[in-house]
Write a protein that holds these residues in place. Sequence first.
Motif, PDB file in Angstrom:
ATOM      1  N   SER B  49       0.836  -1.196   0.000  1.00  0.00           N
ATOM      2  CA  SER B  49       0.000   0.000   0.000  1.00  0.00           C
ATOM      3  C   SER B  49       0.872   1.248   0.000  1.00  0.00           C
ATOM      4  O   SER B  49       2.088   1.182   0.229  1.00  0.00           O
ATOM      5  N   ALA B  91      -6.659  -0.745  -5.543  1.00  0.00           N
ATOM      6  CA  ALA B  91      -7.778  -0.278  -4.716  1.00  0.00           C
ATOM      7  C   ALA B  91      -7.415   1.058  -4.100  1.00  0.00           C
ATOM      8  O   ALA B  91      -6.242   1.349  -3.864  1.00  0.00           O
ATOM      9  N   LEU B  93      -8.876   4.308  -1.269  1.00  0.00           N
ATOM     10  CA  LEU B  93      -9.868   4.754  -0.309  1.00  0.00           C
ATOM     11  C   LEU B  93      -9.585   6.178   0.123  1.00  0.00           C
ATOM     12  O   LEU B  93      -8.478   6.680   0.004  1.00  0.00           O
ATOM     13  N   TYR B 101     -13.337   5.467   3.870  1.00  0.00           N
ATOM     14  CA  TYR B 101     -12.905   4.167   4.334  1.00  0.00           C
ATOM     15  C   TYR B 101     -13.601   3.016   3.649  1.00  0.00           C
ATOM     16  O   TYR B 101     -13.632   1.923   4.170  1.00  0.00           O
ATOM     17  N   GLN B 102     -14.138   3.260   2.471  1.00  0.00           N
ATOM     18  CA  GLN B 102     -14.651   2.170   1.656  1.00  0.00           C
ATOM     19  C   GLN B 102     -13.645   1.928   0.546  1.00  0.00           C
ATOM     20  O   GLN B 102     -13.290   2.844  -0.188  1.00  0.00           O
ATOM     21  N   LEU B 103     -13.203   0.703   0.422  1.00  0.00           N
ATOM     22  CA  LEU B 103     -12.265   0.367  -0.641  1.00  0.00           C
ATOM     23  C   LEU B 103     -12.987   0.375  -1.981  1.00  0.00           C
ATOM     24  O   LEU B 103     -14.041  -0.235  -2.120  1.00  0.00           O
ATOM     25  N   THR B 104     -12.410   1.088  -2.954  1.00  0.00           N
ATOM     26  CA  THR B 104     -12.907   1.071  -4.324  1.00  0.00           C
ATOM     27  C   THR B 104     -11.867   0.369  -5.182  1.00  0.00           C
ATOM     28  O   THR B 104     -10.701   0.780  -5.204  1.00  0.00           O
ATOM     29  N   PHE B 105     -12.277  -0.682  -5.854  1.00  0.00           N
ATOM     30  CA  PHE B 105     -11.360  -1.516  -6.623  1.00  0.00           C
ATOM     31  C   PHE B 105     -11.441  -1.226  -8.116  1.00  0.00           C
ATOM     32  O   PHE B 105     -12.496  -0.879  -8.652  1.00  0.00           O
TER      33      PHE B 105
END
Lengths: 120, 115
Positions: B49, B91, B93, B101-105
């Motif tokens: 990350s 991903a 966020l 805090y929502q992971l977007t892929f």
Amino acid sequence: DSGVTQTPKHLITATGQRVTLRCSPRSGDLSVYWYQQSLDQGLQFLIQYYNGEERAKGNILERFSAQQFPDLHSELNLSSLELGDSALYFCASSVAPLSGGVLSSTDTQYFGPGTRLTVL
Amino acid sequence: DQQVKQNSPSLSVQEGRISILNCDYTNSMFDYFLWYKKYPAEGPTFLISISSIKDKNEDGRFTVFLNKSAKHLSLHIVPSQPGDSAVYFCAALATSGAGSYQLTFGKGTKLSVIP
């Protein structure tokens, strides 16, 4: 092996039916996340629970619902199923919810192997 | 509206060479980026990350570069090994704001490392 378990591995059902997918998080993880991966899509975040309470909602349909139980396992309920609901459903868990401050290793999400749902 | 884009569905690389996987994003609120690796019949596995306050993060053979002005990040794998063959998801966020805090892929890039 991530330590996250999901059952069943495969599920075949008919349109209009209702199914329940189950997820057991890693030992010690309080937060559970559900994702949907359709054929040509990336993983779509559906919903997050932390210690039994709903924490965040993503692109989850009203026909879908989830809950996290006192033993921290979670279930995703899909009802009035449509052909387009056919997908891989992943559960992930982390020690803590993504909730603020600098991200740390406790925020890392560990994914289960997924449940493949086929709606005929 | 796809906020995280991986424009190359697949990539083939010779063993020992460098693999470069690319990812673009559109949401300027994203300030943390992750790469996940996925083998068939398994869930995604966290790889590396990077926070938006950095432009590079290295972990062994894996290095992630972030170009904030271009809203672009890349994952470099050097040297590539056959065991690296997998689908790689980018991903992102946002740590503040609506939907934080929502992971977007992204949709993933399938890497094949040829022996």
